[in-house]
Design a protein around this motif. Structure first.
Motif, PDB file in Angstrom:
ATOM      1  N   PRO A  63      12.115   7.378   3.872  1.00 38.60           N
ATOM      2  CA  PRO A  63      12.778   6.812   2.826  1.00 38.60           C
ATOM      3  C   PRO A  63      11.696   6.704   1.460  1.00 38.60           C
ATOM      4  O   PRO A  63      10.785   5.917   1.323  1.00 38.60           O
ATOM      5  CB  PRO A  63      13.403   5.225   2.681  1.00 38.60           C
ATOM      6  CG  PRO A  63      12.074   5.010   4.349  1.00 38.60           C
ATOM      7  CD  PRO A  63      11.682   6.343   4.285  1.00 38.60           C
ATOM      8  N   SER A  64      11.276   7.126   0.543  1.00 44.61           N
ATOM      9  CA  SER A  64       9.972   7.859   0.431  1.00 44.61           C
ATOM     10  C   SER A  64      10.709   7.864  -1.432  1.00 44.61           C
ATOM     11  O   SER A  64      11.997   7.300  -2.172  1.00 44.61           O
ATOM     12  CB  SER A  64       9.314   8.728  -0.062  1.00 44.61           C
ATOM     13  OG  SER A  64      10.125  10.010  -0.264  1.00 44.61           O
ATOM     14  N   ILE A  65      10.157   7.204  -2.584  1.00 46.59           N
ATOM     15  CA  ILE A  65      10.099   7.477  -3.603  1.00 46.59           C
ATOM     16  C   ILE A  65       9.471   8.042  -4.458  1.00 46.59           C
ATOM     17  O   ILE A  65       8.593   8.913  -4.026  1.00 46.59           O
ATOM     18  CB  ILE A  65       9.771   6.107  -4.371  1.00 46.59           C
ATOM     19  CG1 ILE A  65       8.266   5.728  -4.283  1.00 46.59           C
ATOM     20  CG2 ILE A  65      10.701   4.925  -3.825  1.00 46.59           C
ATOM     21  CD1 ILE A  65       8.373   4.128  -5.096  1.00 46.59           C
ATOM     22  N   ARG A  66       9.312   8.925  -5.683  1.00 47.01           N
ATOM     23  CA  ARG A  66       9.526  10.080  -5.955  1.00 47.01           C
ATOM     24  C   ARG A  66       8.399   9.806  -7.839  1.00 47.01           C
ATOM     25  O   ARG A  66       9.298   8.668  -8.516  1.00 47.01           O
ATOM     26  CB  ARG A  66      10.308  11.465  -6.872  1.00 47.01           C
ATOM     27  CG  ARG A  66       9.132  12.283  -7.173  1.00 47.01           C
ATOM     28  CD  ARG A  66      10.389  13.158  -6.987  1.00 47.01           C
ATOM     29  NE  ARG A  66       9.849  13.605  -5.638  1.00 47.01           N
ATOM     30  CZ  ARG A  66       9.332  15.268  -5.829  1.00 47.01           C
ATOM     31  NH1 ARG A  66       8.957  16.440  -6.616  1.00 47.01           N
ATOM     32  NH2 ARG A  66       9.085  15.743  -4.331  1.00 47.01           N
ATOM     33  N   VAL A  67       7.450   9.362  -7.818  1.00 53.27           N
ATOM     34  CA  VAL A  67       6.639   9.026  -9.215  1.00 53.27           C
ATOM     35  C   VAL A  67       6.266  10.134  -9.466  1.00 53.27           C
ATOM     36  O   VAL A  67       5.385  11.217  -9.844  1.00 53.27           O
ATOM     37  CB  VAL A  67       6.057   8.367  -9.248  1.00 53.27           C
ATOM     38  CG1 VAL A  67       5.328   7.866 -10.562  1.00 53.27           C
ATOM     39  CG2 VAL A  67       6.714   7.116  -9.031  1.00 53.27           C
ATOM     40  N   GLY A  68       6.566  11.010 -10.473  1.00 53.92           N
ATOM     41  CA  GLY A  68       6.764  11.981 -11.338  1.00 53.92           C
ATOM     42  C   GLY A  68       6.175  13.622  -9.951  1.00 53.92           C
ATOM     43  O   GLY A  68       8.353  13.412  -9.886  1.00 53.92           O
ATOM     44  N   SER A  69       5.749  13.922  -9.729  1.00 51.22           N
ATOM     45  CA  SER A  69       6.276  15.312  -8.725  1.00 51.22           C
ATOM     46  C   SER A  69       5.742  14.983  -7.462  1.00 51.22           C
ATOM     47  O   SER A  69       5.154  15.835  -6.751  1.00 51.22           O
ATOM     48  CB  SER A  69       5.073  16.798  -9.359  1.00 51.22           C
ATOM     49  OG  SER A  69       3.717  16.349  -9.566  1.00 51.22           O
ATOM     50  N   LYS A  70       4.581  13.506  -7.192  1.00 55.01           N
ATOM     51  CA  LYS A  70       4.389  13.261  -5.971  1.00 55.01           C
ATOM     52  C   LYS A  70       5.770  11.784  -5.327  1.00 55.01           C
ATOM     53  O   LYS A  70       6.008  11.601  -6.286  1.00 55.01           O
ATOM     54  CB  LYS A  70       3.042  12.642  -6.308  1.00 55.01           C
ATOM     55  CG  LYS A  70       2.701  13.556  -6.554  1.00 55.01           C
ATOM     56  CD  LYS A  70       0.239  13.230  -6.438  1.00 55.01           C
ATOM     57  CE  LYS A  70       0.062  12.815  -4.942  1.00 55.01           C
ATOM     58  NZ  LYS A  70      -1.217  12.221  -5.362  1.00 55.01           N
ATOM     59  N   ASP A  71       5.795  12.166  -3.596  1.00 60.83           N
ATOM     60  CA  ASP A  71       6.376  11.489  -2.952  1.00 60.83           C
ATOM     61  C   ASP A  71       5.619   9.941  -3.045  1.00 60.83           C
ATOM     62  O   ASP A  71       4.004  10.611  -2.159  1.00 60.83           O
ATOM     63  CB  ASP A  71       6.893  11.513  -2.347  1.00 60.83           C
ATOM     64  CG  ASP A  71       8.205  13.029  -2.382  1.00 60.83           C
ATOM     65  OD1 ASP A  71       8.963  12.965  -3.438  1.00 60.83           O
ATOM     66  OD2 ASP A  71       8.205  14.038  -2.372  1.00 60.83           O
ATOM     67  N   GLN A 106       0.523  -1.163  -0.300  1.00 65.34           N
ATOM     68  CA  GLN A 106       0.186   0.068   0.034  1.00 65.34           C
ATOM     69  C   GLN A 106       0.528   1.367  -0.029  1.00 65.34           C
ATOM     70  O   GLN A 106       1.925   1.392   0.649  1.00 65.34           O
ATOM     71  CB  GLN A 106      -1.115   0.217   1.466  1.00 65.34           C
ATOM     72  CG  GLN A 106      -2.006   1.529   1.297  1.00 65.34           C
ATOM     73  CD  GLN A 106      -2.316   1.198   2.466  1.00 65.34           C
ATOM     74  OE1 GLN A 106      -2.643   0.383   3.513  1.00 65.34           O
ATOM     75  NE2 GLN A 106      -3.512   1.960   2.474  1.00 65.34           N
ATOM     76  N   PHE A 107       0.340   2.142  -1.089  1.00 65.58           N
ATOM     77  CA  PHE A 107       1.152   3.327  -1.416  1.00 65.58           C
ATOM     78  C   PHE A 107       0.669   4.346  -0.022  1.00 65.58           C
ATOM     79  O   PHE A 107      -0.390   4.465  -0.642  1.00 65.58           O
ATOM     80  CB  PHE A 107       2.040   3.658  -2.449  1.00 65.58           C
ATOM     81  CG  PHE A 107       2.960   2.493  -3.183  1.00 65.58           C
ATOM     82  CD1 PHE A 107       4.505   2.583  -2.855  1.00 65.58           C
ATOM     83  CD2 PHE A 107       2.521   1.708  -3.805  1.00 65.58           C
ATOM     84  CE1 PHE A 107       4.841   2.140  -3.549  1.00 65.58           C
ATOM     85  CE2 PHE A 107       3.248   0.303  -4.564  1.00 65.58           C
ATOM     86  CZ  PHE A 107       4.824   1.019  -3.787  1.00 65.58           C
ATOM     87  N   LEU A 108       1.938   5.276   0.068  1.00 57.15           N
ATOM     88  CA  LEU A 108       0.891   6.314   1.013  1.00 57.15           C
ATOM     89  C   LEU A 108       1.548   7.324   0.610  1.00 57.15           C
ATOM     90  O   LEU A 108       2.661   7.941   0.107  1.00 57.15           O
ATOM     91  CB  LEU A 108       1.273   6.421   2.611  1.00 57.15           C
ATOM     92  CG  LEU A 108       0.696   5.276   3.522  1.00 57.15           C
ATOM     93  CD1 LEU A 108       1.241   5.270   4.441  1.00 57.15           C
ATOM     94  CD2 LEU A 108      -0.837   4.655   3.485  1.00 57.15           C
ATOM     95  N   ASP A 109       0.691   8.589   0.739  1.00 57.00           N
ATOM     96  CA  ASP A 109       1.105  10.017  -0.488  1.00 57.00           C
ATOM     97  C   ASP A 109       1.324  11.149   0.829  1.00 57.00           C
ATOM     98  O   ASP A 109       0.855  11.162   2.047  1.00 57.00           O
ATOM     99  CB  ASP A 109       0.730  10.419  -1.008  1.00 57.00           C
ATOM    100  CG  ASP A 109      -0.592  10.722  -1.189  1.00 57.00           C
ATOM    101  OD1 ASP A 109      -1.322  10.463  -0.362  1.00 57.00           O
ATOM    102  OD2 ASP A 109      -1.559  10.997  -2.544  1.00 57.00           O
TER     103      ASP A 109
END
Length: 75
Positions: free
Chosen positions: A41-49, A15-18
């Motif tokens: 320790p997040s990942i960035r997809v486009g302009s969202k983490d 489950q991914f949280l923003d």
């Protein structure tokens, strides 16, 4: 034909949280949730983490919380 059933394959996905999810989980505003996401320790997809709920739980357990430091005020 695609069946619409809830099998174990969808339950096994992380489950991914923003930022809005962090706001609701911790009861904080957008600015503090953004600072928390920067410390995690997040990942960035486009302009969202995003961060997985498992990674969030592991980070909080290992570090005893999320270190948030407000940036120095510019005058």
């Amino acid at each position: 034909m695609i069946e619409n059933s809830s099998d174990s394959s969808t339950a096994d996905r992380p489950q991914f949280l923003d930022v809005p999810d962090l706001q609701s989980i911790f009861g904080v505003g957008r600015s503090k949730a953004r600072l928390m996401m920067d410390a995690l320790p997040s990942i960035r997809v486009g302009s969202k983490d995003y961060i997985t709920s498992a990674a969030l739980n592991a980070f909080v357990t290992e570090n005893g919380g999320i270190p948030v430091k407000w940036p120095k005020r510019k005058r």
